[in-house]
Motif scaffolding. Sequence first.
Motif, mmCIF file in Angstrom:
data_model
loop_
_atom_site.group_PDB
_atom_site.id
_atom_site.type_symbol
_atom_site.label_atom_id
_atom_site.label_comp_id
_atom_site.label_asym_id
_atom_site.label_seq_id
_atom_site.Cartn_x
_atom_site.Cartn_y
_atom_site.Cartn_z
ATOM 1 N N GLN A 13 0.948 -0.914 0.218
ATOM 2 C CA GLN A 13 -0.122 0.304 -0.139
ATOM 3 C C GLN A 13 0.844 0.876 0.283
ATOM 4 O O GLN A 13 2.211 1.393 0.745
ATOM 5 C CB GLN A 13 -0.710 0.165 1.654
ATOM 6 C CG GLN A 13 -1.945 1.483 1.213
ATOM 7 C CD GLN A 13 -3.142 -0.083 -0.105
ATOM 8 O OE1 GLN A 13 -3.135 -0.813 -0.380
ATOM 9 N NE2 GLN A 13 -4.867 0.092 0.880
ATOM 10 N N ARG A 14 0.466 1.814 -0.966
ATOM 11 C CA ARG A 14 0.996 3.936 -0.463
ATOM 12 C C ARG A 14 1.692 4.197 1.049
ATOM 13 O O ARG A 14 0.288 3.909 1.481
ATOM 14 C CB ARG A 14 0.413 4.546 -1.461
ATOM 15 C CG ARG A 14 1.110 4.559 -2.617
ATOM 16 C CD ARG A 14 0.498 5.965 -3.663
ATOM 17 N NE ARG A 14 0.389 5.547 -5.064
ATOM 18 C CZ ARG A 14 1.742 5.511 -5.640
ATOM 19 N NH1 ARG A 14 2.764 6.926 -4.990
ATOM 20 N NH2 ARG A 14 2.017 5.862 -6.981
ATOM 21 N N MET A 15 2.634 4.244 1.741
ATOM 22 C CA MET A 15 2.266 4.621 2.846
ATOM 23 C C MET A 15 3.272 6.398 2.681
ATOM 24 O O MET A 15 4.175 6.851 1.899
ATOM 25 C CB MET A 15 3.229 4.031 3.651
ATOM 26 C CG MET A 15 2.724 2.650 3.653
ATOM 27 S SD MET A 15 4.497 1.405 4.473
ATOM 28 C CE MET A 15 2.886 0.083 4.102
ATOM 29 N N GLY A 16 2.752 6.950 3.762
ATOM 30 C CA GLY A 16 3.697 8.460 4.423
ATOM 31 C C GLY A 16 4.170 8.279 5.209
ATOM 32 O O GLY A 16 5.337 8.361 5.054
ATOM 33 N N CYS A 17 3.573 7.813 6.433
ATOM 34 C CA CYS A 17 5.349 7.712 7.708
ATOM 35 C C CYS A 17 5.740 6.823 7.533
ATOM 36 O O CYS A 17 6.450 6.662 8.296
ATOM 37 C CB CYS A 17 4.394 8.352 8.898
ATOM 38 S SG CYS A 17 3.358 7.641 9.195
ATOM 39 N N GLY A 18 4.603 5.844 7.391
ATOM 40 C CA GLY A 18 5.198 4.137 7.627
ATOM 41 C C GLY A 18 4.804 3.366 9.311
ATOM 42 O O GLY A 18 5.323 2.193 9.017
ATOM 43 N N TYR A 19 4.674 4.253 10.547
ATOM 44 C CA TYR A 19 4.075 3.931 11.427
ATOM 45 C C TYR A 19 3.205 4.012 12.020
ATOM 46 O O TYR A 19 2.962 4.726 13.261
ATOM 47 C CB TYR A 19 5.398 4.201 12.654
ATOM 48 C CG TYR A 19 6.000 5.625 12.241
ATOM 49 C CD1 TYR A 19 5.103 6.778 12.986
ATOM 50 C CD2 TYR A 19 7.099 6.374 11.234
ATOM 51 C CE1 TYR A 19 5.098 8.828 12.506
ATOM 52 C CE2 TYR A 19 6.942 7.499 11.210
ATOM 53 C CZ TYR A 19 6.690 8.331 11.669
ATOM 54 O OH TYR A 19 6.898 10.041 11.671
ATOM 55 N N GLY A 20 1.755 4.935 11.493
ATOM 56 C CA GLY A 20 1.040 4.638 11.945
ATOM 57 C C GLY A 20 -0.058 5.920 12.157
ATOM 58 O O GLY A 20 -1.457 6.057 12.775
#
Length: 277
Positions: free
Chosen positions: A238-245
């Motif tokens: 999935q495309r992610m921004g921060c990677g940690y929620g």
Amino acid sequence: MTATFTPTADVVAQAVEAGFFPPRHTVEITDVRELAASVVRLTFRDPYIAEHARPAQFVNLFSHDPMHLMPRPFGVSEVSGDQVSVIFAVVGEGTAEFSHLHAGDTIDVLGPLGRPFRTKEDAHYVLVAGGLGVPPLIYTAQCLAGREGVRTTAVFGYRNDHFADGFVSRYADRTESIDESEGNVITLLDRLEGDLLADGAEGAGKPVILSCGPLPMMKAVAAWAAKRDLPCQLSMEQRMGCGYGTCVLCTVDTVDGRLKVCADGPVFTREQLGWGE
């Protein structure tokens, strides 16, 4: 402009010693090589990630370009000593930048991130992957290699070049692969069905499917597993921004509502996703 804080190796070591997850930090690249057309393997030195990464977890790599704020997430594909490898396709400016780096260059990383495959039980793990979903399954095979009570069969699908067979064959008990000219991973699973189910019948334990790849492929794998009542874990891409929620960019629909792939996953069971029921 706000300056980016890049902790030194000493700061990272102190954070780990104190029991904290290390922040974004700079590491040395030790190797960059092309495995196939637009498919690149990048290796960097990071003792913490090398020791703590689990199958299907990922790392964030950050661009040197301050205009590219969001990191790119890549599943760990292999670990050797204190060196960590990732494999990716060159599809945009960020991955193109990474592909042009060289040994001796540096890059900022954060990780390992996400929830891994659950592989504690003795079983015959069938590692089903397609395209750039293959790399995390290489590392899964590496982590399972030589473990008593465990067998692994890699079932990989490619568009054309079988770029990862040589890597996974170091660790898997059996490697089967296919490209688009011949069929897909379901074609291979159908061919292998007799062997896989016979293993379970002989007391070796039911096969457990671990999968990563394009969404249509994983839905087909989940349906194949459900029809045979086999456990199936799926690592979502999935495309992610921060990677940690924090940014809530990478949500996925589950039977329990919308969950975050980076923090609640990337691994979900087929039951959680409601696939193949």
